[in-house]
Design a protein around this motif. Structure first.
Motif, mmCIF file in Angstrom:
data_model
loop_
_atom_site.group_PDB
_atom_site.id
_atom_site.type_symbol
_atom_site.label_atom_id
_atom_site.label_comp_id
_atom_site.label_asym_id
_atom_site.label_seq_id
_atom_site.Cartn_x
_atom_site.Cartn_y
_atom_site.Cartn_z
ATOM 1 N N THR A 90 0.307 -1.666 -0.020
ATOM 2 C CA THR A 90 -0.316 -0.213 0.533
ATOM 3 C C THR A 90 0.535 1.330 0.187
ATOM 4 O OG1 THR A 90 -1.497 -1.266 1.312
ATOM 5 C CG2 THR A 90 -1.577 1.631 1.413
ATOM 6 N N PHE A 91 0.241 1.993 -1.031
ATOM 7 C CA PHE A 91 1.299 3.240 -0.970
ATOM 8 C C PHE A 91 0.335 4.623 -0.034
ATOM 9 C CE2 PHE A 91 2.112 0.557 -4.901
ATOM 10 C CZ PHE A 91 4.067 0.296 -4.243
ATOM 11 N N VAL A 92 1.066 5.160 0.588
ATOM 12 C CA VAL A 92 0.669 6.589 1.356
ATOM 13 C C VAL A 92 0.630 7.278 0.649
ATOM 14 C CG1 VAL A 92 0.235 7.429 3.835
ATOM 15 C CG2 VAL A 92 0.743 5.316 3.476
ATOM 16 N N LEU A 93 -0.530 8.273 0.211
ATOM 17 C CA LEU A 93 0.364 9.503 -0.905
ATOM 18 C C LEU A 93 -0.193 10.654 0.420
ATOM 19 C CD1 LEU A 93 -2.328 8.559 -4.385
ATOM 20 C CD2 LEU A 93 0.919 7.839 -3.579
ATOM 21 N N ASN A 94 0.799 11.896 -0.878
ATOM 22 C CA ASN A 94 0.917 13.075 -0.255
ATOM 23 C C ASN A 94 -0.105 14.132 -0.629
ATOM 24 O OD1 ASN A 94 0.918 15.938 0.694
ATOM 25 N ND2 ASN A 94 3.253 15.690 -0.066
ATOM 26 N N GLU A 95 -1.198 13.680 0.450
ATOM 27 C CA GLU A 95 -2.669 14.328 0.084
ATOM 28 C C GLU A 95 -2.725 15.681 0.276
ATOM 29 O OE1 GLU A 95 -1.956 13.818 4.726
ATOM 30 O OE2 GLU A 95 -1.721 12.774 3.335
ATOM 31 N N GLN A 96 -1.831 16.449 0.659
ATOM 32 C CA GLN A 96 -1.899 17.915 0.485
ATOM 33 C C GLN A 96 -1.385 17.607 -1.508
ATOM 34 O OE1 GLN A 96 -2.298 19.575 3.740
ATOM 35 N NE2 GLN A 96 -2.614 17.872 3.877
ATOM 36 N N GLN A 97 -0.897 17.272 -1.817
ATOM 37 C CA GLN A 97 -0.940 17.912 -3.035
ATOM 38 C C GLN A 97 -2.844 17.789 -3.771
ATOM 39 O OE1 GLN A 97 2.387 15.425 -3.418
ATOM 40 N NE2 GLN A 97 3.085 16.498 -4.771
ATOM 41 N N VAL A 98 -3.380 17.261 -3.348
ATOM 42 C CA VAL A 98 -4.728 16.799 -3.804
ATOM 43 C C VAL A 98 -5.644 17.978 -2.842
ATOM 44 C CG1 VAL A 98 -6.553 15.932 -4.383
ATOM 45 C CG2 VAL A 98 -4.160 14.060 -4.192
ATOM 46 N N PRO A 99 -6.286 18.733 -3.911
ATOM 47 C CA PRO A 99 -7.861 19.893 -3.032
ATOM 48 C C PRO A 99 -8.130 18.722 -2.441
ATOM 49 C CG PRO A 99 -7.079 19.778 -6.125
ATOM 50 C CD PRO A 99 -6.909 18.782 -5.157
ATOM 51 N N ALA A 100 -8.977 19.561 -1.717
ATOM 52 C CA ALA A 100 -9.669 18.111 -0.440
ATOM 53 C C ALA A 100 -10.764 18.131 -0.760
ATOM 54 C CB ALA A 100 -9.107 19.937 1.513
#
Length: 205
Positions: A172-182
Motif C-alpha cells: 500500500t502506498f500512502v500518498l501526499n494528500e496535500q497535493q490533492v484538493p481537499a
C-alpha cells in the motif's frame, strides 16, 4: 698559572657545550623513535547496506519479514543498521514499535508488532527513499510511476491519510494528500488521482 686556569675554564665550557649538544641530539633521537612507533588510528566507517537489504518485496523488506518474531528480528539486525524502540498511539492505546534504519540516514522502517501472546512483526512502514521495490518504486515516486509498475485497485481516505492499495496485495502506498484538493480526496478513484502526487510512505502487510 693564570693561563692554565683560563684554559681549564674554556675547556670545561667547551665540554659542557658538547655535552649539551649530545643531550639534545639524544632527545631528538628518542622523540623521533617514539614518533615512529605511533600508529595512526582511523574511525571505522559504518557498513554500507547492500541492495538486497534495502529491497521491498512481498511480505518482506530487506532482512525483516512479516510474521517473524520480534526477538528474532532484533537478533538479525546486521552491521551498518541501528534499531530503536518507540511508542505508537492507536485508538487511544499505546503500543511498542521499532525503528530500523541504516546508520548513515535518519529515516528507515517503522516496524509494528502484534502480541498474542508472542510478539511478531505485523506491518512495515517504510519512511525512507533509500528503500525501493523490485520495480524501482520508492518514497518520493509519483502516483503515475506507481500505477505503471504496481497497478492500483483501490484509493481511499483513511485515518492514516490518502492510500493507494496495489492489486498484487500486501503493498500500500500512502500518498501526499496535500497535493490533492481537499474537496476531491474522498471521491478519488485509481484513475483520477493526480499523476504527480508523491508517495510519502509505503506499507507492507
Amino acid at each position: 698559572m693564570f693561563k692554565t686556569i683560563i684554559y681549564a675554564i674554556l675547556l670545561g665550557t667547551g665540554m659542557a657545550a658538547c655535552l649539551s649538544q649530545n643531550d639534545k641530539s639524544g632527545d631528538d633521537e628518542t622523540a623521533s623513535s617514539i614518533t615512529e612507533e605511533i600508529i595512526p588510528t582511523t574511525t571505522p566507517q559504518p557498513a554500507t547496506p547492500s541492495p538486497e537489504q534495502l529491497q521491498i518485496r512481498k511480505g518482506q523488506v530487506g532482512f525483516i519479514a512479516i510474521g517473524e518474531s520480534i526477538e528474532q528480528m532484533r537478533q538479525n539486525i546486521p552491521a551498518g543498521f541501528a534499531i530503536a524502540d518507540t511508542t505508537l498511539s492507536q485508538e487511544g492505546m499505546q503500543s511498542t514499535a521499532y525503528i530500523v534504519r541504516p546508520e548513515q540516514i535518519e529515516k528507515g522502517i517503522l516496524v509494528e508488532q502484534q502480541c498474542s501472546p508472542a510478539c511478531k512483526v505485523w506491518r512495515l512502514n517504510i519512511k525512507s527513499d533509500a528503500y525501493k521495490t523490485v520495480k524501482g518504486i520508492r518514497v518520493g515516486s509519483t502516483y503515475e510511476q506507481v500505477q505503471a509498475q504496481h497497478p492500483i485497485s483501490t484509493v481511499l481516505l483513511a485515518d492514516g491519510g490518502l492510500v493507494a492499495v496495489a492489486r498484487e496485495g500486501g503493498l500500500t502506498f500512502v500518498l501526499n494528500e496535500q497535493q490533492v484538493p481537499a474537496q476531491q480526496r474522498a471521491r478519488l478513484t485509481p484513475e483520477t488521482v493526480p499523476a504527480e502526487t508523491q508517495v510519502k510512505s509505503i506499507l507492507i502487510y
